[in-house]
Structures are given as structure tokens and as C-alpha cells.
Design a protein around this motif. Sequence first.
Motif, PDB file in Angstrom:
ATOM      1  N   MET A 154       0.843  -1.181   0.000  1.00 32.10           N
ATOM      2  CA  MET A 154       0.000   0.000   0.000  1.00 32.10           C
ATOM      3  C   MET A 154       0.884   1.239   0.000  1.00 32.10           C
ATOM      4  O   MET A 154       1.891   1.294   0.686  1.00 32.10           O
ATOM      5  N   THR A 155       0.479   2.205  -0.751  1.00 30.69           N
ATOM      6  CA  THR A 155       1.243   3.445  -0.815  1.00 30.69           C
ATOM      7  C   THR A 155       0.521   4.611  -0.147  1.00 30.69           C
ATOM      8  O   THR A 155       1.108   5.660   0.056  1.00 30.69           O
ATOM      9  N   ALA A 156      -0.750   4.421   0.176  1.00 28.41           N
ATOM     10  CA  ALA A 156      -1.524   5.483   0.825  1.00 28.41           C
ATOM     11  C   ALA A 156      -2.601   4.858   1.709  1.00 28.41           C
ATOM     12  O   ALA A 156      -2.973   3.706   1.527  1.00 28.41           O
ATOM     13  N   ALA A 157      -3.076   5.646   2.667  1.00 29.16           N
ATOM     14  CA  ALA A 157      -4.138   5.168   3.557  1.00 29.16           C
ATOM     15  C   ALA A 157      -5.430   4.994   2.769  1.00 29.16           C
ATOM     16  O   ALA A 157      -5.741   5.774   1.866  1.00 29.16           O
ATOM     17  N   ARG A 158      -6.172   3.949   3.105  1.00 25.52           N
ATOM     18  CA  ARG A 158      -7.454   3.685   2.453  1.00 25.52           C
ATOM     19  C   ARG A 158      -8.477   3.317   3.518  1.00 25.52           C
ATOM     20  O   ARG A 158      -8.255   2.417   4.306  1.00 25.52           O
ATOM     21  N   ARG A 159      -9.584   3.990   3.522  1.00 22.15           N
ATOM     22  CA  ARG A 159     -10.600   3.754   4.541  1.00 22.15           C
ATOM     23  C   ARG A 159     -11.311   2.423   4.372  1.00 22.15           C
ATOM     24  O   ARG A 159     -11.828   1.875   5.311  1.00 22.15           O
ATOM     25  N   HIS A 160     -11.355   1.861   3.194  1.00 20.49           N
ATOM     26  CA  HIS A 160     -12.084   0.614   2.972  1.00 20.49           C
ATOM     27  C   HIS A 160     -11.231  -0.625   3.224  1.00 20.49           C
ATOM     28  O   HIS A 160     -11.692  -1.731   3.026  1.00 20.49           O
ATOM     29  N   VAL A 161     -10.007  -0.437   3.671  1.00 21.36           N
ATOM     30  CA  VAL A 161      -9.122  -1.564   3.964  1.00 21.36           C
ATOM     31  C   VAL A 161      -8.975  -1.680   5.474  1.00 21.36           C
ATOM     32  O   VAL A 161      -8.757  -0.695   6.164  1.00 21.36           O
ATOM     33  N   GLY A 162      -9.131  -2.885   5.984  1.00 19.76           N
ATOM     34  CA  GLY A 162      -8.960  -3.117   7.411  1.00 19.76           C
ATOM     35  C   GLY A 162      -8.083  -4.327   7.631  1.00 19.76           C
ATOM     36  O   GLY A 162      -7.793  -5.079   6.703  1.00 19.76           O
ATOM     37  N   PHE A 163      -7.637  -4.499   8.850  1.00 17.66           N
ATOM     38  CA  PHE A 163      -6.854  -5.680   9.180  1.00 17.66           C
ATOM     39  C   PHE A 163      -7.046  -6.006  10.647  1.00 17.66           C
ATOM     40  O   PHE A 163      -7.481  -5.166  11.423  1.00 17.66           O
ATOM     41  N   VAL A 164      -6.740  -7.234  10.998  1.00 14.99           N
ATOM     42  CA  VAL A 164      -6.864  -7.697  12.373  1.00 14.99           C
ATOM     43  C   VAL A 164      -5.515  -8.265  12.793  1.00 14.99           C
ATOM     44  O   VAL A 164      -4.944  -9.104  12.097  1.00 14.99           O
ATOM     45  N   PHE A 165      -4.990  -7.792  13.904  1.00 15.73           N
ATOM     46  CA  PHE A 165      -3.751  -8.331  14.428  1.00 15.73           C
ATOM     47  C   PHE A 165      -3.965  -9.774  14.859  1.00 15.73           C
ATOM     48  O   PHE A 165      -5.039 -10.132  15.337  1.00 15.73           O
ATOM     49  N   GLN A 166      -2.950 -10.600  14.719  1.00 17.37           N
ATOM     50  CA  GLN A 166      -3.072 -11.975  15.177  1.00 17.37           C
ATOM     51  C   GLN A 166      -3.235 -12.005  16.692  1.00 17.37           C
ATOM     52  O   GLN A 166      -4.024 -12.771  17.234  1.00 17.37           O
ATOM     53  N   LEU A 167      -2.493 -11.164  17.379  1.00 15.27           N
ATOM     54  CA  LEU A 167      -2.647 -11.022  18.829  1.00 15.27           C
ATOM     55  C   LEU A 167      -3.509  -9.790  19.080  1.00 15.27           C
ATOM     56  O   LEU A 167      -3.352  -8.770  18.414  1.00 15.27           O
ATOM     57  N   ALA A 168      -4.395  -9.900  20.031  1.00 13.31           N
ATOM     58  CA  ALA A 168      -5.253  -8.761  20.365  1.00 13.31           C
ATOM     59  C   ALA A 168      -4.387  -7.624  20.900  1.00 13.31           C
ATOM     60  O   ALA A 168      -3.555  -7.829  21.778  1.00 13.31           O
ATOM     61  N   PHE A 169      -4.544  -6.459  20.349  1.00 11.12           N
ATOM     62  CA  PHE A 169      -3.806  -5.301  20.830  1.00 11.12           C
ATOM     63  C   PHE A 169      -4.801  -4.312  21.413  1.00 11.12           C
ATOM     64  O   PHE A 169      -5.551  -3.665  20.680  1.00 11.12           O
ATOM     65  N   LEU A 170      -4.835  -4.246  22.727  1.00  9.40           N
ATOM     66  CA  LEU A 170      -5.698  -3.302  23.432  1.00  9.40           C
ATOM     67  C   LEU A 170      -4.818  -2.403  24.280  1.00  9.40           C
ATOM     68  O   LEU A 170      -3.804  -2.844  24.827  1.00  9.40           O
ATOM     69  N   LEU A 171      -5.207  -1.160  24.407  1.00 10.47           N
ATOM     70  CA  LEU A 171      -4.459  -0.241  25.252  1.00 10.47           C
ATOM     71  C   LEU A 171      -4.796  -0.549  26.707  1.00 10.47           C
ATOM     72  O   LEU A 171      -5.959  -0.473  27.108  1.00 10.47           O
ATOM     73  N   PRO A 172      -3.791  -0.929  27.504  1.00  6.08           N
ATOM     74  CA  PRO A 172      -4.061  -1.418  28.864  1.00  6.08           C
ATOM     75  C   PRO A 172      -4.627  -0.374  29.812  1.00  6.08           C
ATOM     76  O   PRO A 172      -5.238  -0.729  30.810  1.00  6.08           O
ATOM     77  N   TRP A 173      -4.469   0.899  29.513  1.00  7.50           N
ATOM     78  CA  TRP A 173      -4.985   1.943  30.401  1.00  7.50           C
ATOM     79  C   TRP A 173      -6.406   2.372  30.028  1.00  7.50           C
ATOM     80  O   TRP A 173      -6.994   3.222  30.671  1.00  7.50           O
TER      81      TRP A 173
END
Length: 74
Positions: free
Chosen positions: A1-20
Amino acid sequence: MTAARRHVGFVFQLAFLLPWRTVSVNVLLPLEVSGRFKSDARRRANEVIDLVGLSVFADADPSDLSGCMAQRVA
């Protein structure tokens, strides 16, 4: 990808949540970042949390979740 696209998403293999941030506040993060946070965002976040069966944990910290639960929140 060369630019941000709103219609593209992804899911991390490990859940990434902000702990605070609680479960509900983590769910709201994409709306905050995109600038699309609206007055009904909290209500909608609670609906989505309920949809994945985590209503009881809406105010919980990510450290209180199992791996499966964290992945559903992510």
C-alpha cells in the motif's frame, strides 16, 4: 500500500488493546482516531460489546480478560 485507504482493514493476530483504557473505551478508539466520534458513539459501542457477549466486561481493564475475550474486543 502506498496510501491510507478507509475501505481496507486488518486484524492483528494477537489482540492489541491499550491497557490503560477499559473495554468500552478501547472499542471507541477507532472512532476517536478517525474523527467520527458522534453523540451516539457510546451507545453503539455498548451494542457492539453486547453483540460479542461482553456486556459484563464493558468497564473492565484488558488485563481482566481472557485471550478470547480480548480478541473479541480488538
